[in-house]
Scaffold this active site. Structure first.
Site, PDB file in Angstrom:
ATOM      1  N   GLU A  22       0.813  -1.218   0.000  1.00 16.64           N
ATOM      2  CA  GLU A  22       0.000   0.000   0.000  1.00 16.64           C
ATOM      3  C   GLU A  22       0.845   1.265   0.000  1.00 16.64           C
ATOM      4  OE1 GLU A  22      -2.956   2.111   3.231  1.00 16.64           O
ATOM      5  OE2 GLU A  22      -3.091  -0.071   2.972  1.00 16.64           O
ATOM      6  N   ASP A  23       1.978   1.259   0.716  1.00 14.85           N
ATOM      7  CA  ASP A  23       2.713   2.506   0.960  1.00 14.85           C
ATOM      8  C   ASP A  23       4.131   2.535   0.401  1.00 14.85           C
ATOM      9  OD1 ASP A  23       0.537   3.511   2.338  1.00 14.85           O
ATOM     10  OD2 ASP A  23       1.224   2.761   4.267  1.00 14.85           O
TER      11      ASP A  23
END
Length: 717
Positions: free
Chosen positions: A115-116
């Site tokens: 996600e990051d």
């Protein structure tokens, strides 16, 4: 990235291990690489907690997961100032303390990498396998760039679908939210409130349903502190004031220990403090708090039988509060929880609640599905070989989750899904009802036969006309109880559909969504059924007040002149009684009424007994010909049809009557009562021999469960 925060309060904690020092951990995480044969100091807490539950666990994969996570998140900082790697480390520690197995911890360390960071799911799959990849993908948020305002509900939908295949997905999400809630104080107040409300409405009910009480109770306290700060502080003050060396529970606990020791029962007796929300609930329920209301006694034993032995000793040596006894061992809760609950009166009249369970039950009560480890691991020594299946069997997938996954497919609109999800999760109790084919249905408490129909048949339930509950006819609005046996009755007419009234009785999202969709697609077919109709050569039906009076007052109605009936005695007008409308080959009897006419009844008509009781002499009567047939004038008969209400029912009944070539003289449809409708038809048949076939045709109409000849009690005329 994930939400941040400062601890809004220090809720009572059950675990003795102190919280991880994030600032120290952040410094350790930045010390650089370590030799391959050594575990990084940063995951020392995780390794220690993991080995406490799994002494033989291989920590090599955790080391590799940490190295990838730390290198991927390097340079990223949380809003609270710590290196970002402290977040996945803290989430993993929460799960390790609950006893999660190695695969879950590996995915937890990596849960924010896709996600990051630049790490891809293909890289995770290549380095850690399909299971870890599936768990990481399950908790990865959808991008707002792609989904806009629907990103949050669609992310939860994605997680729930993934949870349906592997409950460990939701375990990671719950631990992730717990750590974010612990450090939510750095956010703006309005964002704190928004996150807290989603946690209250969605995550806490999910933690409850998955049985993860350790996470659920702390989440409740953190939400309580944010959304109700004044009440939280008041509760904190009450708990602080009650703490002390002379707490009433200490004395009762010592007495319980002595009682069990004298009985030769090996048990561990602990004082289990209530968390903030629990104390607040007790205070709202009872008003003034007692000293024993701030905690409960927890008795831990080795075997199930020991639980009942402890219960027997406590009820023998103390005065039990019988109304407080509950057996969740014989009948576990739907979230895997097992325990005996009771309450006893101690010295000075103090009442203490007592929980009795085995160590295994306690582990499951605290950690829920997390305590079950990998539900898909094959235990070849213990489990018999089974045929391969396209779906892997999941012992942790409860009925409520299966129902949720079913209805979410129909809720294509994100707003509908989000609203329905919150409403579904707000129903916190479940019942089990039995089907007549031996199967069972899991339903939320308060569910009706409407819900059972859609749970069993899906869209086929649109044709439901009623049910039998425990062998008795029941309307679709009937509320079911735990342990009921239900048989749903469906119409043969597949074109029929639900009534708008069904929405008033539907509790499950699956039922409400299906009914709403049908009504939307058929706006012209969901109209109320007309209450009365008149057709044919007969007089118009009386107005509603008059019909009501007729329904409640016994009466004899004069029927048509009977040209096919012969009576004994002088020549006089002969009429068939309207109360029972006899037709060949009914056995007859007659009575002379005012005016000298003879009214002919069926012999079993209630009016016959009434006439004889007041001294009226019967007159012999019989059909004119030996074949039991009337003349070409036909016969008149009154039929009563009992049915469940549904759209187009009146039209279907009149069509069946017309097909039998019967003319409707008059018809009355009484106002529905509990979805049951009573129809009364006076019909002119060309031939009495066609009556049995007509009654069968009417009974076969969807929704009709009985057709009978009219039986009106009548006084003397």
């Amino acid at each position: 990235m994930s939400a941040e925060a400062a601890d809004p309060g220090a809720p009572l904690r059950r675990r003795s291990r102190p919280r991880i020092d994030l600032r120290r951990l952040g410094r350790v995480a930045l010390l650089g690489p370590v030799p391959r044969d050594r575990l990084p100091d940063a995951i020392g807490h995780v390794a220690e907690a993991h080995r406490a539950h799994h002494p033989d666990a291989d920590l090599t994969i955790l080391r590799r997961a940490y190295v990838l996570a730390e290198s991927s998140h390097r340079g990223q900082m949380r809003k609270s100032g710590e290196p970002y790697i402290t977040h996945p480390l803290a989430v993993t520690l929460i799960l390790a303390e609950l006893g999660a197995e190695t695969t879950t911890l590996t995915a937890s360390l990596l849960h924010d990498t896709v996600e990051d960071t630049e790490v891809t799911l293909d890289q995770v799959r290549e380095q850690f396998g399909d299971e870890v990849c599936y768990l990481v993908d399950g908790v990865t948020k959808l991008e707002k760039v792609d989904y806009g305002a629907a990103a949050e509900p669609e992310t939860f939908r994605k997680m729930l679908v993934a949870t349906g295949n592997d409950v460990r997905v939701m375990s990671i999400k719950l631990a992730d939210r717990l750590h974010n809630m612990r450090t939510l104080g750095v956010m703006r107040p309005e964002k704190q409130a928004r996150i807290a409300k989603v946690t209250r409405d969605v995550l806490i009910p999910l933690a409850e349903r998955l049985g993860v009480q350790a996470l659920k109770t702390e989440l409740e306290d953190l939400v309580f502190a944010i959304l109700h700060p004044e009440e939280y502080e008041h509760t904190r003050a009450l708990i602080a004031a009650a703490a002390g060396p002379d707490a009433p529970l200490d004395t009762i606990a010592d007495n319980v220990r002595g009682t069990l020791r004298d009985a030769g029962i090996s048990a561990e007796v602990l004082i289990r403090p209530r968390h903030f929300v629990s104390v607040h609930r007790v205070r709202r329920k009872r008003g003034e708090l007692r000293g024993t209301d701030f905690g409960r006694l927890l008795v831990l034993v080795a075997e199930d039988a020991d639980c009942y032995a402890v219960l027997g000793e406590l009820h023998t040596c103390f005065t039990p509060v019988i109304s407080e006894f509950k057996d969740f061992i014989a009948a576990p809760k739907f979230n895997l929880y097992q325990s005996l609950h009771t309450a006893v009166v101690g010295p000075g009249g103090a009442v203490a609640e007592v929980l009795i369970r085995t160590h295994r039950m306690h582990k499951v009560a605290e950690a829920g599905v997390v305590a079950l480890g990998n539900p898909y691991a094959q235990d070849h020594a213990a489990a018999p070989q089974t045929e391969p299946s396209d779906e892997r069997a999941d012992p942790t997938r409860p009925g409520w989750l299966s129902r949720l996954l079913d209805w979410q497919e129909s809720a294509t609109d994100p707003d509908t899904f989000w609203t329905t999800l919150r409403a579904d999760l707000a129903q916190d109790r479940e019942i089990t009802v039995f089907r007549t084919d031996g199967g069972t249905l899991g339903l939320p408490a308060g569910a009706s036969c409407v819900d059972a129909a859609y749970a069993q048949y899906g869209d086929r339930a649109h044709t439901s006309i009623g049910a039998r509950v425990n062998g008795r006819l029941a309307t679709l609005s009937t509320v079911l109880s735990d342990g009921d046996t239900v048989q749903l009755l469906l119409a043969q007419d597949t074109a029929s559909g639900p009534s708008p009234d069904w929405l008033d009785h539907a509790r499950t999202p699956a039922a409400r969504i299906a009914i709403t969709a049908w009504l939307t697609d058929h706006p012209d077919e969901a109209k109320p059924t007309p209450s009365t109709m008149t057709s044919g050569p007969g007089p118009a039906e009386p107005a509603a007040p008059e019909r009501a009076a007729q329904a409640t007052a016994p009466r004899t109605r004069s029927g048509p002149r009977a040209t096919g009936v012969v009576v004994d005695g002088p020549d006089a007008p002969v009429r068939l009684a309207g109360c029972c409308t006899p037709v060949p080959p009914d056995e007859l009897t007659g009575f002379v009424v005012r005016g000298g006419a003879v009214t002919v009844h069926r012999r079993e008509c209630p009016a016959v007994a009434a006439m004889q009781e007041i001294g009226r002499a019967p007159v012999g009567a019989r059909w004119a010909d030996a074949g039991g047939r009337e003349s070409d004038a036909g016969c008149r008969v009154t039929l009563v049809a009992e049915s469940f209400g549904r759209p187009r029912l009146l039209a279907d009944l009149t069509e069946a009557i017309a097909t039998a070539e019967a003319a409707i003289v008059s018809a009355t449809v009484e106002p529905p009562s509990e979805q049951r409708v009573r129809h009364t038809y006076t019909l002119q048949l060309p031939d009495a021999a066609g009556l049995p076939a007509l009654m069968r045709a009417m009974r076969e109409v969807a929704g009709v469960y009985d057709v009978s000849r009219a039986q009106h009690p009548a006084p003397a005329g």
